[in-house]
Design a protein around this motif. Structure first.
Motif, PDB file in Angstrom:
ATOM      1  N   ASN A  72       0.840  -1.190   0.000  1.00 52.44           N
ATOM      2  CA  ASN A  72       0.000   0.000   0.000  1.00 52.44           C
ATOM      3  C   ASN A  72       0.872   1.236   0.000  1.00 52.44           C
ATOM      4  N   ILE A  73       0.415   2.266  -0.699  1.00 45.52           N
ATOM      5  CA  ILE A  73       1.059   3.582  -0.612  1.00 45.52           C
ATOM      6  C   ILE A  73       0.002   4.634  -0.921  1.00 45.52           C
ATOM      7  N   ALA A  74      -0.028   5.676  -0.131  1.00 43.09           N
ATOM      8  CA  ALA A  74      -0.988   6.757  -0.384  1.00 43.09           C
ATOM      9  C   ALA A  74      -0.434   8.058   0.173  1.00 43.09           C
ATOM     10  N   VAL A  75      -0.738   9.125  -0.535  1.00 38.80           N
ATOM     11  CA  VAL A  75      -0.387  10.465  -0.078  1.00 38.80           C
ATOM     12  C   VAL A  75      -1.685  11.275  -0.075  1.00 38.80           C
ATOM     13  N   SER A  76      -1.891  12.036   0.978  1.00 33.99           N
ATOM     14  CA  SER A  76      -3.085  12.885   1.072  1.00 33.99           C
ATOM     15  C   SER A  76      -3.177  13.781  -0.166  1.00 33.99           C
ATOM     16  N   ARG A  80       0.005  16.055  -2.439  1.00 35.36           N
ATOM     17  CA  ARG A  80       0.555  15.366  -3.624  1.00 35.36           C
ATOM     18  C   ARG A  80       1.427  16.294  -4.465  1.00 35.36           C
ATOM     19  N   LYS A  81       2.198  15.676  -5.340  1.00 36.51           N
ATOM     20  CA  LYS A  81       3.093  16.379  -6.285  1.00 36.51           C
ATOM     21  C   LYS A  81       4.127  17.252  -5.571  1.00 36.51           C
ATOM     22  N   ARG A  82       4.609  16.740  -4.449  1.00 38.94           N
ATOM     23  CA  ARG A  82       5.684  17.434  -3.729  1.00 38.94           C
ATOM     24  C   ARG A  82       6.839  16.476  -3.467  1.00 38.94           C
ATOM     25  N   GLY A  83       6.747  15.251  -4.029  1.00 39.53           N
ATOM     26  CA  GLY A  83       7.838  14.302  -3.839  1.00 39.53           C
ATOM     27  C   GLY A  83       7.651  13.350  -2.673  1.00 39.53           C
ATOM     28  N   PHE A  84       6.515  13.444  -1.959  1.00 36.83           N
ATOM     29  CA  PHE A  84       6.306  12.554  -0.806  1.00 36.83           C
ATOM     30  C   PHE A  84       6.190  11.088  -1.260  1.00 36.83           C
ATOM     31  N   GLY A  85       5.429  10.876  -2.358  1.00 34.69           N
ATOM     32  CA  GLY A  85       5.257   9.511  -2.859  1.00 34.69           C
ATOM     33  C   GLY A  85       6.598   8.886  -3.198  1.00 34.69           C
ATOM     34  N   MET A  86       7.435   9.654  -3.908  1.00 37.54           N
ATOM     35  CA  MET A  86       8.753   9.126  -4.285  1.00 37.54           C
ATOM     36  C   MET A  86       9.607   8.865  -3.047  1.00 37.54           C
ATOM     37  N   ALA A  87       9.544   9.779  -2.073  1.00 41.77           N
ATOM     38  CA  ALA A  87      10.334   9.589  -0.845  1.00 41.77           C
ATOM     39  C   ALA A  87       9.930   8.289  -0.147  1.00 41.77           C
ATOM     40  N   GLY A 111      -5.341   1.718 -14.849  1.00 41.82           N
ATOM     41  CA  GLY A 111      -5.742   3.099 -15.107  1.00 41.82           C
ATOM     42  C   GLY A 111      -5.151   4.123 -14.134  1.00 41.82           C
ATOM     43  N   ASN A 112      -4.332   3.673 -13.181  1.00 44.49           N
ATOM     44  CA  ASN A 112      -3.767   4.570 -12.168  1.00 44.49           C
ATOM     45  C   ASN A 112      -2.461   5.178 -12.688  1.00 44.49           C
ATOM     46  N   ARG A 113      -2.612   6.202 -13.512  1.00 41.48           N
ATOM     47  CA  ARG A 113      -1.448   6.776 -14.200  1.00 41.48           C
ATOM     48  C   ARG A 113      -0.432   7.371 -13.232  1.00 41.48           C
ATOM     49  N   ARG A 116       1.500   4.585 -11.575  1.00 47.34           N
ATOM     50  CA  ARG A 116       2.365   3.896 -12.545  1.00 47.34           C
ATOM     51  C   ARG A 116       3.596   4.734 -12.875  1.00 47.34           C
ATOM     52  N   ARG A 117       3.391   6.064 -13.044  1.00 46.97           N
ATOM     53  CA  ARG A 117       4.537   6.948 -13.352  1.00 46.97           C
ATOM     54  C   ARG A 117       5.510   6.977 -12.179  1.00 46.97           C
ATOM     55  N   LEU A 118       4.948   7.022 -10.975  1.00 51.17           N
ATOM     56  CA  LEU A 118       5.798   7.045  -9.780  1.00 51.17           C
ATOM     57  C   LEU A 118       6.693   5.799  -9.746  1.00 51.17           C
TER      58      LEU A 118
HETATM   59  C1  LIG Z   1       0.388   7.687  -6.408  1.00 52.42           C
HETATM   60  C2  LIG Z   1       0.649   8.684  -5.286  1.00 52.42           C
HETATM   61  C3  LIG Z   1       1.081   7.921  -4.016  1.00 52.42           C
HETATM   62  C4  LIG Z   1       1.770   9.649  -5.702  1.00 52.42           C
HETATM   63  O1  LIG Z   1       2.079  10.486  -4.591  1.00 52.42           O
HETATM   64  P1  LIG Z   1       2.789  11.914  -4.770  1.00 52.42           P
HETATM   65  O2  LIG Z   1       3.243  12.329  -3.422  1.00 52.42           O
HETATM   66  O3  LIG Z   1       1.933  12.856  -5.524  1.00 52.42           O
HETATM   67  O4  LIG Z   1       4.066  11.517  -5.662  1.00 52.42           O
HETATM   68  P2  LIG Z   1       5.283  12.459  -6.084  1.00 52.42           P
HETATM   69  O5  LIG Z   1       5.046  13.859  -5.595  1.00 52.42           O
HETATM   70  O6  LIG Z   1       6.545  11.803  -5.671  1.00 52.42           O
HETATM   71  O7  LIG Z   1       5.180  12.411  -7.671  1.00 52.42           O
HETATM   72  C5  LIG Z   1       3.995  12.827  -8.331  1.00 52.42           C
HETATM   73  C6  LIG Z   1       4.293  13.864  -9.409  1.00 52.42           C
HETATM   74  O8  LIG Z   1       4.643  15.114  -8.824  1.00 52.42           O
HETATM   75  C7  LIG Z   1       5.856  15.599  -9.396  1.00 52.42           C
HETATM   76  N1  LIG Z   1       6.547  16.387  -8.381  1.00 52.42           N
HETATM   77  C8  LIG Z   1       7.259  15.937  -7.313  1.00 52.42           C
HETATM   78  N2  LIG Z   1       7.721  16.981  -6.588  1.00 52.42           N
HETATM   79  C9  LIG Z   1       7.279  18.101  -7.213  1.00 52.42           C
HETATM   80  C10 LIG Z   1       7.420  19.474  -6.947  1.00 52.42           C
HETATM   81  N3  LIG Z   1       8.098  19.919  -5.878  1.00 52.42           N
HETATM   82  N4  LIG Z   1       6.830  20.371  -7.786  1.00 52.42           N
HETATM   83  C11 LIG Z   1       6.125  19.934  -8.861  1.00 52.42           C
HETATM   84  N5  LIG Z   1       5.951  18.615  -9.171  1.00 52.42           N
HETATM   85  C12 LIG Z   1       6.529  17.726  -8.352  1.00 52.42           C
HETATM   86  C13 LIG Z   1       6.590  14.342  -9.782  1.00 52.42           C
HETATM   87  O9  LIG Z   1       7.573  14.590 -10.770  1.00 52.42           O
HETATM   88  C14 LIG Z   1       5.451  13.506 -10.317  1.00 52.42           C
HETATM   89  O10 LIG Z   1       5.120  13.933 -11.627  1.00 52.42           O
HETATM   90  P3  LIG Z   1       4.513  12.907 -12.728  1.00 52.42           P
HETATM   91  O11 LIG Z   1       3.276  12.290 -12.124  1.00 52.42           O
HETATM   92  O12 LIG Z   1       4.221  13.781 -13.890  1.00 52.42           O
HETATM   93  O13 LIG Z   1       5.595  11.891 -12.975  1.00 52.42           O
HETATM   94  C15 LIG Z   1      -0.635   9.545  -5.001  1.00 52.42           C
HETATM   95  O14 LIG Z   1      -1.100  10.073  -6.219  1.00 52.42           O
HETATM   96  C16 LIG Z   1      -1.755   8.776  -4.313  1.00 52.42           C
HETATM   97  O15 LIG Z   1      -1.790   8.664  -3.083  1.00 52.42           O
HETATM   98  N6  LIG Z   1      -2.714   8.233  -5.080  1.00 52.42           N
HETATM   99  C17 LIG Z   1      -3.881   7.548  -4.511  1.00 52.42           C
HETATM  100  C18 LIG Z   1      -3.497   6.237  -3.890  1.00 52.42           C
HETATM  101  C19 LIG Z   1      -2.881   5.300  -4.911  1.00 52.42           C
HETATM  102  O16 LIG Z   1      -3.324   5.228  -6.046  1.00 52.42           O
HETATM  103  N7  LIG Z   1      -1.844   4.569  -4.464  1.00 52.42           N
HETATM  104  C20 LIG Z   1      -1.153   3.607  -5.332  1.00 52.42           C
HETATM  105  C21 LIG Z   1      -1.764   2.265  -5.199  1.00 52.42           C
HETATM  106  S1  LIG Z   1      -0.930   1.072  -6.222  1.00 52.42           S
END
Ligand SMILES: CC(C)(COP(=O)(O)OP(=O)(O)OC[C@H]1O[C@@H](n2cnc3c(N)ncnc32)[C@H](O)[C@@H]1OP(=O)(O)O)[C@@H](O)C(=O)NCCC(=O)NCCS
Length: 155
Positions: A72-76, A80-87, A111-113, A116-118
């Motif tokens: 499991n992985i989830a970010v509020s 999102r889009k701040r690098g938490f998911g990647m961290a 369909g979870n783009r 998948r990108r992460l």
């Molecule tokens: C999938 C998920 C965990 C990603 O979390 P996130 O914290 O947004 O991930 P990141 O911030 O590391 O990366 C997301 C995007 O933000 C971008 N990003 C990271 N830091 C950034 C910043 N400071 N400024 C702008 N963009 C940034 C990344 O490059 C990435 O871009 P891309 O999607 O075009 O490749 C989140 O969308 C989520 O919780 N989804 C719902 C739950 C889910 O589907 N979980 C997976 C089950 S398999």
């Protein structure tokens, strides 16, 4: 990335917030009963991403011998889009390296783009499909795997 960011072990005290996020992020959220035993199971590793002291995200994996499964992985949505998911993914990859894993694998909705990108950016590759694996809505699961380089494995 938020100034005050930390990755810490996920604890029972954090579960109420985690369960809220589960409901926000997934159509079939995990329950408290599903999480609780995982937190103390040595075969598992659960981490929380804290932003200014608040649980902004979490991720967990289970290991079996030298195999790792990201459960499991989830970010509020607010964080999102701040690098938490990647961290979080990279922290699990490092933990797997410490545990001498050969690979880390996971399932993701086709369909979870975002997810998948992460995983692709973290070095996971597509290795298979489980047709109709998910419900609510019914959808195929893509299997993605990260292979540790031979030299990374603990001896
Ligand atoms: C999938 C998920 C965990 C990603 O979390 P996130 O914290 O947004 O991930 P990141 O911030 O590391 O990366 C997301 C995007 O933000 C971008 N990003 C990271 N830091 C950034 C910043 N400071 N400024 C702008 N963009 C940034 C990344 O490059 C990435 O871009 P891309 O999607 O075009 O490749 C989140 O969308 C989520 O919780 N989804 C719902 C739950 C889910 O589907 N979980 C997976 C089950 S398999």
């Amino acid at each position: 990335m938020t100034k005050d960011f930390a990755l810490v072990p996920l604890t029972e005290e954090m579960l109420p917030r985690v369960l809220e996020l589960e409901k926000l992020c997934f159509s079939l959220p995990w329950s408290r009963d599903a999480f609780l035993p995982e937190l103390t199971d040595p075969a598992c590793c659960w981490l929380a991403a804290l932003a200014d002291g608040e649980v902004a995200g979490y991720a967990g994996m289970r290991t079996v011998l030298d195999e790792g499964y990201i459960s499991n992985i989830a970010v509020s949505p607010a964080f999102r889009k701040r690098g938490f998911g990647m961290a979080l993914v990279q922290a699990l990859q490092r933990e797997g390296e410490k545990r001498g894993l050969s690979f880390l694998t996971l399932e993701v909705r086709v369909g979870n783009r975002e997810a998948r990108r992460l995983y692709e950016r973290a070095g996971f590759r597509e290795v298979g499909l489980r047709p109709g694996y998910y419900e609510k809505p019914r959808e195929d699961a893509l299997l993605m795997t990260y292979d540790y380089p031979e030299g990374d494995k603990a001896v």
